[in-house]
Scaffold this active site. Structure first.
Site, PDB file in Angstrom:
ATOM      1  N   THR A 248      23.537  35.510  62.560  1.00 16.82           N
ATOM      2  CA  THR A 248      22.346  34.110  62.729  1.00 16.82           C
ATOM      3  C   THR A 248      22.285  32.723  61.915  1.00 16.82           C
ATOM      4  O   THR A 248      23.700  33.246  61.384  1.00 16.82           O
ATOM      5  CB  THR A 248      21.239  35.045  62.352  1.00 16.82           C
ATOM      6  OG1 THR A 248      19.927  34.176  62.340  1.00 16.82           O
ATOM      7  CG2 THR A 248      21.846  34.838  60.633  1.00 16.82           C
ATOM      8  N   GLY A 278      14.631  41.514  64.283  1.00 18.84           N
ATOM      9  CA  GLY A 278      15.365  42.057  62.968  1.00 18.84           C
ATOM     10  C   GLY A 278      14.860  41.870  61.844  1.00 18.84           C
ATOM     11  O   GLY A 278      14.215  41.603  61.375  1.00 18.84           O
TER      12      GLY A 278
END
Length: 362
Positions: A248, A278
């Site tokens: 990310t 997530g």
């Protein structure tokens, strides 16, 4: 280590920011690195230089002199458009059905407002959708197709196909490899793409029983649910997690007024089970911002010590986990710590000529 180990590995890209003070956790061991202060300051996980440059243009005193929130949105949006590492924005990280979906979060450390979207389909602007949730609803998190409908109704472009030739090719090769590796466990058959059922439960018996219950209780509402194309597929657990298949962008900004904002954007884990969410869009799990407090630094720890303390807490419980953190205090002093691999984060402040990448070794 089973599920706990898997969970610890999947903290990849985790951003935990509590700012007057901010602490960014990005899943990595043992090592720490520290840099000097001055703000405004922009910090991001990984060598995402262009995203940091874009955020800096927004918040820089010699530039727009904008807010921390606007800088986070601009920086994360840039990473989405650039498809950073293939793990941010559209065109990457296909799920087991070959589809790309987006997760994103933004938090304003001054007002404590939060907005997030998860498993969002057909809209390319994850961080902008999250900001719309923060600005225009009393909610924190919208998910799935309802997040899509909201984002489009609020003016974002869509619906759009979030897949790319690269993501489809990656998914096709994975299918040809019998859907290995993957995120399933305790299912049979092993080593194929299904259909699957739990170990010890006969496939047809289980399917028949569920179908009977659905027909009796839901009528036609669930029609087609148990058709072969809609069955979840069996897999063995995914053995390899790294920044290129599960990561990310996590960004923290302190503006010229000393206000803090944080944000994350990701397309999640490659070959994830559809519907999986997530840590990325979960407040307090991926990101948290507060102009006033952060646990360890509030007690007097320097950023380097606070980052190491956060890593060691996790490592004591999950010695094999792979993760990292970076921390910034209100003076702009930043530091990182990692476990299990070498981690990098990017920084830009007024004393620098350009973005600098800090490497933290375990």
């Amino acid at each position: 280590m089973g599920r706990p180990r898997c969970y610890a590995q999947l903290l990849l890209g985790l951003l935990l920011l509590r700012l007057s003070w901010c602490l960014v956790v990005a899943d990595d061991g043992g090592g720490a690195e520290e840099g000097g202060g001055v703000f405004p300051v922009v910090v991001s996980t990984w060598p995402f230089r262009e995203a940091v440059r874009v955020a800096w243009e927004v918040v820089s005193p010699s530039g727009a002199g904008g807010s921390a929130v606007d800088a986070v949105v601009a920086g994360c949006s840039a990473c989405e458009m650039l498809r950073c590492d293939g793990t941010v924005g559209p065109g990457g990280s296909p799920d087991e059905n070959g589809e790309t979906t987006l997760d994103a979060l933004i938090m304003n450390g001054t007002t404590m407002e939060i907005g997030a979207v998860a498993a969002m389909r057909y809209v390319k602007d994850g961080i902008k959708a999250a900001k719309l949730v923060m600005d225009h609803t009393e909610h924190t998190l919208l998910v799935g197709e309802k997040a899509t409908s909201f984002a489009i109704s609020m003016g974002l472009a869509g619906p759009a196909d979030l897949s790319s030739p690269e993501s489809i090719e990656k998914w096709t090769i994975w299918r040809q490899n019998q859907c290995q590796p993957n995120f399933w466990k305790n299912v049979i058959p092993v080593g194929s793409c299904g259909p699957y059922h739990p170990i010890g439960v006969p496939s047809e018996e289980s399917k028949g029983s569920v179908k009977h219950v659905l027909e009796q209780t839901q009528g036609g509402i669930c029609q087609g649910l148990l058709e072969p194309n809609n069955l979840l597929e069996p897999m063995n657990s995914l053995k390899s997690v790294d920044r290129h298949n599960h990561d990310t962008i996590s960004m923290a900004v302190i503006d010229k007024m000393g206000h803090v904002a944080v944000g994350t954007s990701t397309n999640g884990a490659t070959f994830k089970i559809p519907g999986r969410v997530g840590d990325g869009p979960i407040p307090g799990s991926s990101a948290y911002a507060d102009d006033e407090v952060v646990e360890s630094m509030r007690r007097g720890m320097e950023p380097r010590d606070a980052a190491m303390d956060a890593i060691l807490r996790i490592a004591r419980k999950y010695p094999e986990f792979v993760g990292a953190v970076f921390a910034i205090n209100k003076k702009g002093v930043h530091a990182g710590a990692c476990n299990g691999w070498t981690f990098q984060y990017s920084v830009r402040n007024s004393s620098m000529q350009d973005v600098e990448v800090i490497t933290v070794a375990p």
